[in-house]
Design a protein around this motif. Structure first.
Motif, short mmCIF file in Angstrom:
data_model
loop_
_atom_site.label_atom_id
_atom_site.label_comp_id
_atom_site.label_asym_id
_atom_site.label_seq_id
_atom_site.Cartn_x
_atom_site.Cartn_y
_atom_site.Cartn_z
N PRO A 23 1.67 0.52 3.32
CA PRO A 23 2.41 0.98 2.14
C PRO A 23 2.84 -0.19 1.26
N GLU A 24 2.90 0.06 -0.03
CA GLU A 24 3.25 -1.00 -0.99
C GLU A 24 4.65 -1.56 -0.75
N THR A 25 5.53 -0.75 -0.17
CA THR A 25 6.91 -1.20 0.05
C THR A 25 7.00 -2.32 1.06
N HIS A 26 5.91 -2.59 1.81
CA HIS A 26 5.94 -3.62 2.84
C HIS A 26 5.18 -4.88 2.44
N LEU A 27 4.81 -5.02 1.18
CA LEU A 27 3.97 -6.15 0.81
C LEU A 27 4.21 -6.56 -0.63
N GLN A 28 3.57 -7.66 -0.99
CA GLN A 28 3.54 -8.11 -2.37
C GLN A 28 2.16 -8.68 -2.66
N LEU A 29 1.76 -8.62 -3.92
CA LEU A 29 0.46 -9.14 -4.30
C LEU A 29 0.51 -10.66 -4.31
#
Length: 347
Positions: free
Chosen positions: A249-255
């Motif tokens: 999920p996007e909430t657990h990462l960054q680009l």
């Protein structure tokens, strides 16, 4: 009794005997069977009487396919049907055919059936995962008859669009109709690649929106991964794929740029400990993905190898930057960090 009386009696008896004999002979003659001369029904004497036969060409509905042919001859002469070929049809029945001309005027009816057209194939396709949904369906029909292909209802998917003629006629060429679907929970997808960096420890999930997983390994903060797909759900959540059936999920990462995953080209390097080897190894990259090999260490791309492939190693070298390289037989150089299960372990 006088002589005359006796003579009359003898004459009367004689006459009675002759009459009886004649009657018997006549009866015998009448009772005797008459001789019957057998005649062959299929043998006709040829004469000079002209004869004409019309040959009609009809379909199974009785429609005329082409003008009738005329065959002329004489009574008793053998009939020879003309060779006929009607495009798209084949002969199924002949009515009224005889071997010889038997009367001055006659007709023969040839009945034809429409040939089958080439099939129309229908495929249901997951546009995002690029794979078929279910089995293909084949439509068949006679040449020139109409067809209509309907999009199947697929549980869990919504129809996006179709490619190909969904209506038309069967022809001598096969046709293909594609229906493209998307997961009904997916709102938008992006197939471009990039890199993500984990913010805090997270599990890997089997599909976007999943709340449970069978993957035991958790990704650690600071680790960087290449992503191959981004999905925005109808719930407005965004998920990233890092492998087949591996989602975060996007909430657990960054680009991120992913520079830390790329080999740094040194200003200069010296080869150390270069030697031939005879080993095999397994490519370890991202499941289902490929990694580039190089013409020479830090050189241009040469080919690709797939995660899980077994490769033959023929050379090992290390440079003064501490990077170990292996030369794959006929496939160029690959950094040692992309190889596991070396056999033998040391060479």
């Amino acid at each position: 009794m006088s002589f005359l009386d006796r003579l009359k009696g003898m004459l009367h008896a004689l006459n009675s005997t002759e009459a009886s004999t004649e009657t018997t002979a006549a009866s015998t003659e009448e009772a005797a069977p008459r001789a019957i001369t057998a005649q062959r029904a299929d043998t006709l004497a040829t004469n000079q009487t002209e004869a004409l036969i019309l040959v009609h060409h009809l379909d199974q509905a009785g429609n005329t396919l082409q003008p009738a042919d005329m065959i002329a001859g004489t009574i008793g002469e053998e009939i020879h049907l003309p060779a006929v070929s009607i495009a798209g049809y084949h002969l199924v029945n002949i009515d009224g055919l005889t071997r010889w001309f038997t009367k001055p005027q006659a007709s023969i009816t040839l009945t034809y059936e429409r040939q089958a057209g080439q099939p129309v194939w229908m495929y249901a396709y997951d546009i995002d995962r690029r794979e078929l949904i279910g089995r293909p369906t084949m439509y068949r029909g006679k040449l020139g008859t109409p067809y209509e292909v309907s999009a199947p209802t697929v549980a869990g998917f919504k129809l996006l669009r179709s490619v190909g003629d969904v209506t038309g006629e069967y022809t001598t060429t096969s046709k293909t109709v594609l229906f493209f679907y998307r997961n009904e929970n997916w709102q938008q997808t992006d197939l471009s690649t990039g890199f993500i960096q984990i913010n805090h420890e997270t599990a890997v999930y089997p599909y976007p929106g999943a709340t449970t997983t069978n993957y035991l390994t958790k990704l650690q903060p600071g680790s960087t991964y290449k992503t191959y797909m981004r999905v925005r759900l109808v719930t407005h959540e965004t998920w990233y794929a890092i492998g087949d059936d591996q989602w975060i999920p996007e909430t657990h990462l960054q680009l991120t740029t992913g520079d830390q995953l790329l080999l740094k080209l040194p200003a200069g390097y010296r080869v150390q400990n270069q030697r031939p080897v005879r080993q095999t190894g397994i490519v370890s990259f991202v499941p289902g993905k490929q990694v580039h090999t190089y013409i020479e260490p830090y050189g241009r791309y040469l080919a690709t190898v797939t995660h899980g492939d077994q490769v033959n190693l023929i050379e090992r070298l290390a440079d003064d930057n501490g990077v170990v390289w292996y030369c794959l037989q006929d496939q160029g150089y690959l950094p040692g960090r992309y190889l596991t299960q070396l056999d033998p372990p040391f060479a």
